[in-house]
Design an enzyme around this catalytic site. Structure first.
Site, PDB file in Angstrom:
ATOM      1  N   ARG A 100     -21.378  21.006  31.745  1.00 48.28           N
ATOM      2  CA  ARG A 100     -20.283  21.310  31.323  1.00 48.28           C
ATOM      3  C   ARG A 100     -19.163  21.344  32.373  1.00 48.28           C
ATOM      4  O   ARG A 100     -17.786  21.230  31.984  1.00 48.28           O
ATOM      5  CB  ARG A 100     -19.928  22.987  30.751  1.00 48.28           C
ATOM      6  CG  ARG A 100     -20.665  23.136  29.198  1.00 48.28           C
ATOM      7  CD  ARG A 100     -20.535  24.299  28.947  1.00 48.28           C
ATOM      8  NE  ARG A 100     -21.205  24.834  27.774  1.00 48.28           N
ATOM      9  CZ  ARG A 100     -20.523  24.740  26.354  1.00 48.28           C
ATOM     10  NH1 ARG A 100     -19.394  24.206  26.352  1.00 48.28           N
ATOM     11  NH2 ARG A 100     -21.184  24.956  25.510  1.00 48.28           N
TER      12      ARG A 100
ATOM     13  N   LYS B 177     -20.722  16.122  18.422  1.00 51.00           N
ATOM     14  CA  LYS B 177     -21.793  15.954  19.140  1.00 51.00           C
ATOM     15  C   LYS B 177     -23.226  16.253  18.504  1.00 51.00           C
ATOM     16  O   LYS B 177     -24.158  15.516  18.399  1.00 51.00           O
ATOM     17  CB  LYS B 177     -21.729  16.531  20.461  1.00 51.00           C
ATOM     18  CG  LYS B 177     -20.467  16.322  21.182  1.00 51.00           C
ATOM     19  CD  LYS B 177     -20.811  16.901  22.708  1.00 51.00           C
ATOM     20  CE  LYS B 177     -20.424  18.319  22.738  1.00 51.00           C
ATOM     21  NZ  LYS B 177     -19.527  19.048  22.008  1.00 51.00           N
TER      22      LYS B 177
ATOM     23  N   ARG C 156     -11.362  27.727  23.539  1.00 51.24           N
ATOM     24  CA  ARG C 156     -12.377  27.141  24.132  1.00 51.24           C
ATOM     25  C   ARG C 156     -11.972  25.506  24.421  1.00 51.24           C
ATOM     26  O   ARG C 156     -12.661  25.060  25.141  1.00 51.24           O
ATOM     27  CB  ARG C 156     -13.602  26.977  22.686  1.00 51.24           C
ATOM     28  CG  ARG C 156     -14.213  28.182  22.397  1.00 51.24           C
ATOM     29  CD  ARG C 156     -15.072  28.208  21.099  1.00 51.24           C
ATOM     30  NE  ARG C 156     -16.090  27.353  21.029  1.00 51.24           N
ATOM     31  CZ  ARG C 156     -16.438  26.716  20.161  1.00 51.24           C
ATOM     32  NH1 ARG C 156     -16.124  27.065  18.847  1.00 51.24           N
ATOM     33  NH2 ARG C 156     -17.585  25.979  20.233  1.00 51.24           N
TER      34      ARG C 156
ATOM     35  N   ARG D  42     -15.604  25.823   9.414  1.00 55.91           N
ATOM     36  CA  ARG D  42     -17.066  25.809   9.350  1.00 55.91           C
ATOM     37  C   ARG D  42     -17.546  27.375   9.214  1.00 55.91           C
ATOM     38  O   ARG D  42     -17.136  28.330   9.624  1.00 55.91           O
ATOM     39  CB  ARG D  42     -17.396  25.571  10.730  1.00 55.91           C
ATOM     40  CG  ARG D  42     -19.002  25.211  10.978  1.00 55.91           C
ATOM     41  CD  ARG D  42     -19.211  24.302  12.161  1.00 55.91           C
ATOM     42  NE  ARG D  42     -18.969  25.183  13.450  1.00 55.91           N
ATOM     43  CZ  ARG D  42     -19.230  24.523  14.664  1.00 55.91           C
ATOM     44  NH1 ARG D  42     -19.701  23.483  14.917  1.00 55.91           N
ATOM     45  NH2 ARG D  42     -18.909  25.395  15.601  1.00 55.91           N
TER      46      ARG D  42
ATOM     47  N   ARG E 261     -18.769  32.361  12.332  1.00 57.34           N
ATOM     48  CA  ARG E 261     -18.893  32.852  13.699  1.00 57.34           C
ATOM     49  C   ARG E 261     -17.648  33.051  14.427  1.00 57.34           C
ATOM     50  O   ARG E 261     -16.359  32.755  14.334  1.00 57.34           O
ATOM     51  CB  ARG E 261     -19.499  31.763  14.149  1.00 57.34           C
ATOM     52  CG  ARG E 261     -21.202  31.539  13.973  1.00 57.34           C
ATOM     53  CD  ARG E 261     -21.881  30.371  14.595  1.00 57.34           C
ATOM     54  NE  ARG E 261     -21.171  29.985  15.916  1.00 57.34           N
ATOM     55  CZ  ARG E 261     -21.471  28.436  16.154  1.00 57.34           C
ATOM     56  NH1 ARG E 261     -22.167  27.653  15.633  1.00 57.34           N
ATOM     57  NH2 ARG E 261     -20.903  28.046  17.370  1.00 57.34           N
TER      58      ARG E 261
END
Length: 208
Positions: free
Chosen positions: A88, A13, A165, A127, A154
């Site tokens: 969300r 996104k 998630r 990532r 992260r």
């Protein structure tokens, strides 16, 4: 052009939003960026947000809504905006519609970037993010190619957190697809392709 971007974490996104902003000059409103800025500032809001983000859980609705509402009032958002990471859930979507209506605005399109879960886990676990400037790269980046800063993974990009998630996304966010489908505003793009292909499909879906 007022757009809501939908899709699981890691669906791409943010990348699509950045390209649309560069080409069409609208505001990119990322709740992830807003929340991380609050965390970095060490504000009371940031401290509250961090405990949810580190656990891969959703930040409470009211906290996010207050941040987004403030951002929608900025000058650049008056030319159009792309909401990335908000709403969300359907409660947030209803609240957003109400807030926009009070500002004489509305959502033109909800764009779903659709990517399979296993692809997302592989993408996000590879990532890396620059501690200094926030550049997003991959595990192949020993140092940040932009500023030379340290690249790190992260907490919310670790495989176990990613799976949590995705579970949270399926439970809370997926119903938004039906919400916007019911409004006749839903467009779907297959995000499991090269970036240029996905962007071309995105522009086509948006009629750009």
């Amino acid at each position: 052009m007022n757009i809501v971007l939908l899709g699981a974490p890691g669906a791409g996104k943010g990348t699509m939003a950045q390209r649309l902003v560069a080409d069409f000059g609208v505001a990119h409103i990322s709740t992830g960026d807003l929340l991380r800025a609050a965390v970095k500032s060490g504000s009371e809001l940031g401290v509250q947000a961090k405990k949810y983000m580190d656990a891969g859980e959703l930040v409470p609705d009211q906290l996010v809504i207050d941040l987004v509402k403030e951002r929608l009032g900025a000058d650049d958002a008056q030319r159009g905006f792309i909401l990335d990471g908000f709403p969300r859930n359907t409660m947030q979507a209803v609240t957003l519609d109400s807030e926009l209506s009070a500002m004489d605005k509305s959502i033109d399109c909800a764009l779903l970037i659709d990517v399979q879960a296993d692809v997302i886990v592989n993408r996000l676990s590879a990532r890396r993010t620059c501690r200094a400037c926030g550049y997003t790269g991959t595990a192949a980046d020993a140092v940040c190619p932009t500023c030379g800063g340290e690249m790190y993974q992260r907490d919310d990009d670790k495989p176990e957190t990613i799976k949590n998630r995705l579970d949270v996304y399926d439970k809370n966010t997926a119903p938004l697809v039906e919400y916007y489908r019911g409004q006749g505003k839903l467009k779907i793009v297959d995000g499991d392709h090269a970036i240029d292909e996905v962007y071309a499909a995105t522009k086509e879906a948006l009629g750009l």
